[in-house]
Design a protein around this motif. Structure first.
Motif, PDB file in Angstrom:
ATOM      1  N   ALA A  82      15.198  21.326  24.234  1.00  0.00           N
ATOM      2  CA  ALA A  82      16.439  20.963  23.521  1.00  0.00           C
ATOM      3  C   ALA A  82      16.185  19.853  22.510  1.00  0.00           C
ATOM      4  N   GLY A  83      17.041  19.780  21.533  1.00  0.00           N
ATOM      5  CA  GLY A  83      16.975  18.726  20.529  1.00  0.00           C
ATOM      6  C   GLY A  83      17.668  17.460  21.003  1.00  0.00           C
ATOM      7  N   ARG A  84      17.676  16.460  20.134  1.00  0.00           N
ATOM      8  CA  ARG A  84      18.215  15.139  20.464  1.00  0.00           C
ATOM      9  C   ARG A  84      19.672  15.194  20.878  1.00  0.00           C
ATOM     10  N   LYS A  85      20.522  15.815  20.074  1.00  0.00           N
ATOM     11  CA  LYS A  85      21.952  15.861  20.385  1.00  0.00           C
ATOM     12  C   LYS A  85      22.228  16.680  21.644  1.00  0.00           C
ATOM     13  N   ALA A  86      21.518  17.778  21.793  1.00  0.00           N
ATOM     14  CA  ALA A  86      21.711  18.617  22.979  1.00  0.00           C
ATOM     15  C   ALA A  86      21.331  17.855  24.246  1.00  0.00           C
ATOM     16  N   ARG A  87      20.227  17.118  24.203  1.00  0.00           N
ATOM     17  CA  ARG A  87      19.809  16.326  25.369  1.00  0.00           C
ATOM     18  C   ARG A  87      20.838  15.257  25.698  1.00  0.00           C
ATOM     19  N   ARG A  88      21.333  14.639  24.678  1.00  0.00           N
ATOM     20  CA  ARG A  88      22.338  13.598  24.896  1.00  0.00           C
ATOM     21  C   ARG A  88      23.558  14.180  25.594  1.00  0.00           C
ATOM     22  N   TRP A  89      24.038  15.332  25.132  1.00  0.00           N
ATOM     23  CA  TRP A  89      25.231  15.932  25.745  1.00  0.00           C
ATOM     24  C   TRP A  89      24.927  16.558  27.107  1.00  0.00           C
ATOM     25  N   MET A  90      23.704  17.020  27.293  1.00  0.00           N
ATOM     26  CA  MET A  90      23.332  17.511  28.629  1.00  0.00           C
ATOM     27  C   MET A  90      23.353  16.357  29.627  1.00  0.00           C
ATOM     28  N   GLN A  91      22.898  15.194  29.179  1.00  0.00           N
ATOM     29  CA  GLN A  91      22.926  14.021  30.050  1.00  0.00           C
ATOM     30  C   GLN A  91      24.360  13.598  30.334  1.00  0.00           C
ATOM     31  N   VAL A  92      25.226  13.648  29.343  1.00  0.00           N
ATOM     32  CA  VAL A  92      26.638  13.301  29.547  1.00  0.00           C
ATOM     33  C   VAL A  92      27.273  14.260  30.550  1.00  0.00           C
ATOM     34  N   ARG A 155      26.488   6.207  24.499  1.00  0.00           N
ATOM     35  CA  ARG A 155      26.095   5.235  23.477  1.00  0.00           C
ATOM     36  C   ARG A 155      24.824   5.637  22.733  1.00  0.00           C
ATOM     37  N   GLY A 156      24.128   6.681  23.225  1.00  0.00           N
ATOM     38  CA  GLY A 156      22.869   7.076  22.602  1.00  0.00           C
ATOM     39  C   GLY A 156      21.718   6.178  22.966  1.00  0.00           C
ATOM     40  N   ARG A 157      21.820   5.511  24.102  1.00  0.00           N
ATOM     41  CA  ARG A 157      20.783   4.581  24.573  1.00  0.00           C
ATOM     42  C   ARG A 157      19.681   5.347  25.304  1.00  0.00           C
ATOM     43  N   PRO A 158      18.681   4.632  25.797  1.00  0.00           N
ATOM     44  CA  PRO A 158      17.547   5.299  26.447  1.00  0.00           C
ATOM     45  C   PRO A 158      17.966   6.218  27.586  1.00  0.00           C
ATOM     46  N   GLU A 159      17.302   7.345  27.649  1.00  0.00           N
ATOM     47  CA  GLU A 159      17.554   8.314  28.708  1.00  0.00           C
ATOM     48  C   GLU A 159      16.671   8.017  29.910  1.00  0.00           C
ATOM     49  N   GLY A 161      14.081   9.300  31.265  1.00  0.00           N
ATOM     50  CA  GLY A 161      12.635   9.408  31.120  1.00  0.00           C
ATOM     51  C   GLY A 161      12.029   8.242  30.377  1.00  0.00           C
ATOM     52  N   GLY A 162      12.825   7.299  29.921  1.00  0.00           N
ATOM     53  CA  GLY A 162      12.315   6.146  29.223  1.00  0.00           C
ATOM     54  C   GLY A 162      12.287   6.320  27.722  1.00  0.00           C
ATOM     55  N   HIS A 163      12.710   7.478  27.227  1.00  0.00           N
ATOM     56  CA  HIS A 163      12.741   7.729  25.791  1.00  0.00           C
ATOM     57  C   HIS A 163      14.088   7.353  25.242  1.00  0.00           C
ATOM     58  N   ASN A 164      14.132   6.962  24.026  1.00  0.00           N
ATOM     59  CA  ASN A 164      15.397   6.692  23.377  1.00  0.00           C
ATOM     60  C   ASN A 164      15.924   7.993  22.801  1.00  0.00           C
ATOM     61  N   VAL A 165      17.170   8.301  23.051  1.00  0.00           N
ATOM     62  CA  VAL A 165      17.776   9.547  22.589  1.00  0.00           C
ATOM     63  C   VAL A 165      17.644   9.659  21.069  1.00  0.00           C
ATOM     64  N   GLU A 166      17.668   8.538  20.385  1.00  0.00           N
ATOM     65  CA  GLU A 166      17.556   8.562  18.919  1.00  0.00           C
ATOM     66  C   GLU A 166      16.175   8.989  18.459  1.00  0.00           C
ATOM     67  N   ASP A 167      15.132   8.749  19.289  1.00  0.00           N
ATOM     68  CA  ASP A 167      13.764   9.023  18.885  1.00  0.00           C
ATOM     69  C   ASP A 167      13.320  10.442  19.194  1.00  0.00           C
ATOM     70  N   LEU A 168      14.151  11.212  19.851  1.00  0.00           N
ATOM     71  CA  LEU A 168      13.749  12.564  20.242  1.00  0.00           C
ATOM     72  C   LEU A 168      13.730  13.490  19.049  1.00  0.00           C
ATOM     73  N   PRO A 169      12.876  14.516  19.086  1.00  0.00           N
ATOM     74  CA  PRO A 169      12.813  15.457  17.963  1.00  0.00           C
ATOM     75  C   PRO A 169      14.090  16.265  17.806  1.00  0.00           C
TER      76      PRO A 169
END
Length: 169
Positions: A82-92, A155-159, A161-169
């Motif tokens: 998944a991409g950055r936005k998809a991961r963020r919403w999957m986490q939400v 907030r788009g903060r670190p997920e 796994g230790g990665h920042n949601v903003e830095d994901l591909p």
């Protein structure tokens, strides 16, 4: 905020210390049980019961208070694709669903744990409500963890796994 982070680190280390104590107690009880059974031909039930109690507490204490989110076992094939936005919403969505499920189970779990005060274990005579109280600790810890992850994802903060949601591909 720095003080809060420092306090959180200190509390986490104390939770690890408690887990180490439980593991040491479980190991000592196991050794006593083996020694009494096979060397002295005198089985002791309390050692077996103590080993089981420590195992129950160690697993739930560790999962709720010690194990970091990034070290939990997951199947992340979809997450990785998944991409950055998809991961963020999957986490939400995942954190929201777990908050709802664990939150909904909290009253029933409390009813069960408090009901179990009527029984005690066979050898150590530990009331079952005291024995199962670790499940309530686990539930509350998991609720706090997923509330934090929910807010961080919004907030788009670190997920986890230790990665920042903003830095994901």
């Amino acid at each position: 905020m720095e003080r809060l982070t420092s306090l959180g680190g200190w509390l986490h280390r104390r939770a690890e210390n408690v887990a180490v104590g439980m593991l040491a107690t479980m190991f000592a009880a196991f050794i006593v049980q083996v020694a009494f059974r096979y060397l002295l031909n005198l089985p002791v039930g309390w050692a077996s019961e103590l080993t089981l109690v420590m195992w129950l507490w160690l697993v739930l204490w560790g999962a709720g208070l010690v194990l970091p989110e990034r070290e939990e076992i997951r199947f992340d094939v979809i997450w990785g694709a998944a991409g950055r936005k998809a991961r963020r919403w999957m986490q939400v969505v995942a954190a929201g669903a777990l908050l709802f499920l664990y939150g909904a189970s909290l009253p029933a779990a409390w009813d069960f744990v408090s009901f179990m005060s009527i029984q005690k274990t066979s050898y150590l005579r530990i009331r079952y409500d005291h024995l199962f109280m670790v499940f309530m600790i686990f539930l509350v810890a998991v609720l706090f963890r997923y509330a934090w992850l929910f807010v961080q994802a919004l907030r788009g903060r670190p997920e986890p796994g230790g990665h920042n949601v903003e830095d994901l591909p």
